[in-house]
Design a protein around this motif. Structure first.
Motif, PDB file in Angstrom:
ATOM      1  N   GLU A 105      18.172   7.131   5.952  1.00 39.85           N
ATOM      2  CA  GLU A 105      17.023   6.475   6.243  1.00 39.85           C
ATOM      3  C   GLU A 105      16.261   7.340   6.994  1.00 39.85           C
ATOM      4  N   VAL A 106      15.035   7.809   6.510  1.00 41.86           N
ATOM      5  CA  VAL A 106      14.143   8.776   7.033  1.00 41.86           C
ATOM      6  C   VAL A 106      13.519   8.110   8.445  1.00 41.86           C
ATOM      7  N   LYS A 107      13.571   8.642   9.730  1.00 42.30           N
ATOM      8  CA  LYS A 107      13.002   8.355  11.029  1.00 42.30           C
ATOM      9  C   LYS A 107      11.938   9.229  11.635  1.00 42.30           C
ATOM     10  N   ASP A 108      12.013  10.399  11.245  1.00 38.29           N
ATOM     11  CA  ASP A 108      11.079  11.443  11.633  1.00 38.29           C
ATOM     12  C   ASP A 108      11.059  12.553  10.689  1.00 38.29           C
ATOM     13  N   ILE A 109       9.558  13.318  10.623  1.00 41.60           N
ATOM     14  CA  ILE A 109       9.380  14.251   9.724  1.00 41.60           C
ATOM     15  C   ILE A 109       8.590  15.263  10.704  1.00 41.60           C
ATOM     16  N   GLU A 110       9.263  16.286  10.974  1.00 40.62           N
ATOM     17  CA  GLU A 110       8.385  17.355  11.796  1.00 40.62           C
ATOM     18  C   GLU A 110       8.563  18.712  11.737  1.00 40.62           C
ATOM     19  N   MET A 111       8.033  19.565  12.369  1.00 41.90           N
ATOM     20  CA  MET A 111       8.139  21.069  12.261  1.00 41.90           C
ATOM     21  C   MET A 111       9.497  21.267  13.121  1.00 41.90           C
ATOM     22  N   ALA A 112      10.274  22.494  12.422  1.00 40.37           N
ATOM     23  CA  ALA A 112      11.384  23.074  13.284  1.00 40.37           C
ATOM     24  C   ALA A 112      10.930  23.578  14.306  1.00 40.37           C
ATOM     25  N   ARG A 113      11.777  23.576  15.361  1.00 42.82           N
ATOM     26  CA  ARG A 113      11.389  24.259  16.579  1.00 42.82           C
ATOM     27  C   ARG A 113      12.117  25.563  16.550  1.00 42.82           C
ATOM     28  N   GLU A 114      11.765  26.559  16.772  1.00 42.58           N
ATOM     29  CA  GLU A 114      12.123  27.983  16.501  1.00 42.58           C
ATOM     30  C   GLU A 114      13.146  28.247  17.967  1.00 42.58           C
ATOM     31  N   SER A 115      14.597  28.609  17.543  1.00 47.90           N
ATOM     32  CA  SER A 115      15.254  28.814  18.559  1.00 47.90           C
ATOM     33  C   SER A 115      14.754  30.185  19.104  1.00 47.90           C
ATOM     34  N   PRO A 116      15.365  30.727  20.500  1.00 47.95           N
ATOM     35  CA  PRO A 116      14.784  32.088  20.999  1.00 47.95           C
ATOM     36  C   PRO A 116      15.171  33.204  19.926  1.00 47.95           C
ATOM     37  N   SER A 117      16.070  33.137  19.183  1.00 48.44           N
ATOM     38  CA  SER A 117      16.405  34.026  18.303  1.00 48.44           C
ATOM     39  C   SER A 117      15.553  34.020  16.775  1.00 48.44           C
ATOM     40  N   ARG A 118      14.723  33.000  16.895  1.00 52.37           N
ATOM     41  CA  ARG A 118      13.763  32.707  15.762  1.00 52.37           C
ATOM     42  C   ARG A 118      14.859  32.700  14.484  1.00 52.37           C
ATOM     43  N   SER A 119      15.565  31.669  14.340  1.00 50.57           N
ATOM     44  CA  SER A 119      16.634  31.407  13.373  1.00 50.57           C
ATOM     45  C   SER A 119      16.033  31.461  12.002  1.00 50.57           C
ATOM     46  N   GLU A 120      16.450  32.149  11.094  1.00 49.79           N
ATOM     47  CA  GLU A 120      16.196  32.430   9.887  1.00 49.79           C
ATOM     48  C   GLU A 120      15.763  31.343   9.066  1.00 49.79           C
ATOM     49  N   ASP A 121      16.762  30.121   9.073  1.00 53.45           N
ATOM     50  CA  ASP A 121      16.397  28.959   8.584  1.00 53.45           C
ATOM     51  C   ASP A 121      15.061  28.058   9.086  1.00 53.45           C
ATOM     52  N   GLY A 122      15.060  28.179  10.424  1.00 50.81           N
ATOM     53  CA  GLY A 122      13.874  27.472  10.998  1.00 50.81           C
ATOM     54  C   GLY A 122      12.618  28.429  10.350  1.00 50.81           C
ATOM     55  N   MET A 123      12.642  29.498   9.958  1.00 48.70           N
ATOM     56  CA  MET A 123      11.644  30.199   9.493  1.00 48.70           C
ATOM     57  C   MET A 123      11.210  29.869   8.134  1.00 48.70           C
ATOM     58  N   LYS A 124      12.390  29.864   7.114  1.00 50.30           N
ATOM     59  CA  LYS A 124      12.293  29.573   5.842  1.00 50.30           C
ATOM     60  C   LYS A 124      12.202  28.019   5.356  1.00 50.30           C
ATOM     61  N   TYR A 125      12.904  27.309   6.391  1.00 44.75           N
ATOM     62  CA  TYR A 125      12.759  25.729   5.956  1.00 44.75           C
ATOM     63  C   TYR A 125      12.075  24.996   7.322  1.00 44.75           C
ATOM     64  N   PRO A 126      10.641  25.175   7.277  1.00 51.17           N
ATOM     65  CA  PRO A 126      10.251  24.781   8.638  1.00 51.17           C
ATOM     66  C   PRO A 126      10.008  23.356   8.766  1.00 51.17           C
ATOM     67  N   ILE A 127      10.283  22.360   7.756  1.00 53.10           N
ATOM     68  CA  ILE A 127      10.230  20.979   7.990  1.00 53.10           C
ATOM     69  C   ILE A 127      11.687  20.427   8.302  1.00 53.10           C
ATOM     70  N   VAL A 128      11.770  19.712   9.211  1.00 51.60           N
ATOM     71  CA  VAL A 128      12.865  18.762   9.673  1.00 51.60           C
ATOM     72  C   VAL A 128      12.720  17.451   9.345  1.00 51.60           C
ATOM     73  N   ILE A 129      13.561  17.110   8.576  1.00 54.05           N
ATOM     74  CA  ILE A 129      13.520  15.429   8.004  1.00 54.05           C
ATOM     75  C   ILE A 129      14.809  14.917   8.719  1.00 54.05           C
ATOM     76  N   ARG A 130      14.653  13.877   9.682  1.00 52.03           N
ATOM     77  CA  ARG A 130      15.739  13.464  10.424  1.00 52.03           C
ATOM     78  C   ARG A 130      15.955  11.910  10.227  1.00 52.03           C
ATOM     79  N   ASN A 131      17.082  11.452   9.994  1.00 48.61           N
ATOM     80  CA  ASN A 131      17.449  10.072   9.693  1.00 48.61           C
ATOM     81  C   ASN A 131      17.881   9.271  10.893  1.00 48.61           C
ATOM     82  N   THR A 132      17.969   7.943  10.856  1.00 49.03           N
ATOM     83  CA  THR A 132      18.263   6.930  11.756  1.00 49.03           C
ATOM     84  C   THR A 132      19.619   7.182  12.427  1.00 49.03           C
TER      85      THR A 132
END
Length: 463
Positions: A218-245
């Motif tokens: 059940e989707v609760k939040d849709i937001e942009m990924a927060r890049e880690s200090p190492s600029r994670s590759e996933d955060g760059m390639k998959y910038p949208i984060v969908i979080r559930n309840t």
């Protein structure tokens, strides 16, 4: 105002996009039952996809299927909040394969319904899914209804509906021996099918082609990924984060929402406009007792009155042999409120404060009172049914199931009658396509809608 993508150009370019290709008809069980969902899928906490479809109803599943057949190299996931697929609007509808006669010529409803019906019949034939092309009569029982009936017939011809003809009393009796009427439109192309079975077959196709389905998400939040200090590759390639309840999340590049009763809230979560607001209308059906089912052979509908927003009580045969009578149309006090006393304070507060419901009620007060009266007293509904089949009595019916329709409503109290698709602005809005309003006949139109969505996703996101 919501910006609607009105596809009024050439439809033939995408009408076949939902047709099975790349997957033999023999793949998967003919009954359309998918393997256990998420078999082999990654856990939600670590999943990343090129495209995520939010919503596991018939439109969402058809769209996911169309996308993966067109883009087999992409990773595509479907997120569904329930533990099973297609159990809300898809699993509670009348099961009618509509012909497309009712809708305004050149509207998306008209185009998508006519195309979608052809595609549904073709798909069911290829997959071995049972259906019945039992036809429909739209019957005028009063002289004053005949001009509206004739105008509806002309509209159907403009929409390209197959096989329409106006028939008189004697031919009505040949089609429906127990039905009375002065004149009727014979719609032989109308049929019935179990749409949940069709939707599960879409899910099977999607999974067979490599797609992933995550249920209980059940989707609760849709937001942009927060890049880690190492600029994670996933955060760059998959910038949208969908979080559930439950705190689980998936990451993706692009999102398509097909959230039905929650389409406005999902849009708002993404930072896009919440308008048009969804107002839930419950439709209660009655059942004709088994020993009386001989009274009805096919669909029997009244002549619609353009002053009111719904089609009116009708007779609907089902694939299991039962006959549904209805539905009425009353405000539901919960978005998934299938029982009269289901209630959600949040849902009611949203309807009263955010939508144009008060204006709608004031414009259609007498109609609303009539619908509430029919919901409470069986005799009132039976009196209406007897206009068409006089033999039916209150002793011949039982209370039956109910469905909830996701009706989009604008701030002026107008029902948003056509399909509406839009995105938004900003970093998330530019990566999202919302199916904002998919009213009946969305199930009939699902394969045609999926082709349109696949076209728009490809163009909008440069896939």
């Amino acid at each position: 105002m919501v910006s609607a993508l009105r596809y009024l150009g050439t439809a033939c370019g995408w009408a076949r996009a939902g047709s099975p290709r790349g997957i033999p008809a023999a793949c998967g069980p003919a009954l359309g039952r998918p393997r256990p969902l998420c078999q082999g899928a990654r856990s939600a906490s670590t999943s990343s996809f090129d495209v995520v479809v939010i919503g596991g109803g018939i439109v969402g599943l058809a769209s996911a299927r169309a996308l993966i057949l067109r883009h087999p190299a992409l990773s595509i996931g479907v997120l569904e909040k329930e533990k099973e697929l297609a159990i809300h609007q898809t699993g509670h509808n009348s099961g009618v394969i509509h012909s497309g006669i009712y809708y305004k010529p050149e509207s998306l409803k008209a185009k998508l319904c006519v195309q979608g019906a052809a595609l549904i019949y073709e798909y069911c034939n290829q997959k071995g899914i049972s259906y019945k092309q039992c036809g429909k009569l739209i019957v005028a029982v009063e002289q004053e209804e005949i001009p509206r009936l004739q105008a509806l017939y002309e509209r159907g011809l403009q929409n390209g509906v197959q096989g329409l003809r106006l028939i008189q009393q004697e031919d009505i009796k040949k089609k429906e021996p127990y039905c009375r009427g002065l004149m009727a439109i014979d719609c032989p192309y109308t049929g019935i099918v179990d749409y949940r079975r069709v939707a599960l077959s879409f899910a099977q196709d999607f999974q067979d082609a490599g797609g992933s389905v995550l249920t209980n998400f059940e989707v609760k939040d849709i937001e942009m990924a927060r890049e880690s200090p190492s600029r994670s590759e996933d955060g760059m390639k998959y910038p949208i984060v969908i979080r559930n309840t439950k705190g689980e999340e998936v990451q993706c590049q692009y999102v398509v929402t097909c959230a039905g009763l929650y389409s406005d809230r999902i849009s708002e979560l993404s930072g896009c406009s919440p308008d048009p607001q969804i107002v839930p209308f419950r439709g209660d059906y009655l059942l004709l007792k088994p020993e009386k089912c001989y009274l009805v052979k096919g669909n029997i509908y009244p002549v619609p009155d353009s002053r009111f927003p719904f089609l009116g009580v009708h007779f609907t045969p089902r694939m299991d042999g039962s006959i549904w009578l209805g539905p009425n149309a009353v405000l539901a006090f919960k978005r998934e409120g299938y029982r009269p006393f289901d209630f959600s304070a949040r849902d009611i507060a949203d309807v009263i404060t955010k939508s144009g419901l008060i204006k709608l009620v004031s414009q259609n007060f007498s109609y609303g009172v009539s619908e509430m009266y029919k919901a409470c007293f069986l005799g009132a509904t039976v009196k209406h049914l007897q206009k068409f089949i006089p033999e039916i009595t209150v002793h011949d019916i039982l209370r039956g199931p109910a469905g909830v329709r996701a009706q989009a409503l604008d701030q002026d109290g107008n029902l948003v009658d056509d399909f509406v698709f839009d995105g938004g602005d900003g970093v998330i809005g530019n990566r999202i396509l919302h199916v904002r309003n998919a009213p009946s006949p969305a199930a009939t139109s699902s394969l045609a809608i999926s082709g349109m969505i696949a076209d728009e996703v490809q163009q909008r996101f440069k896939l």
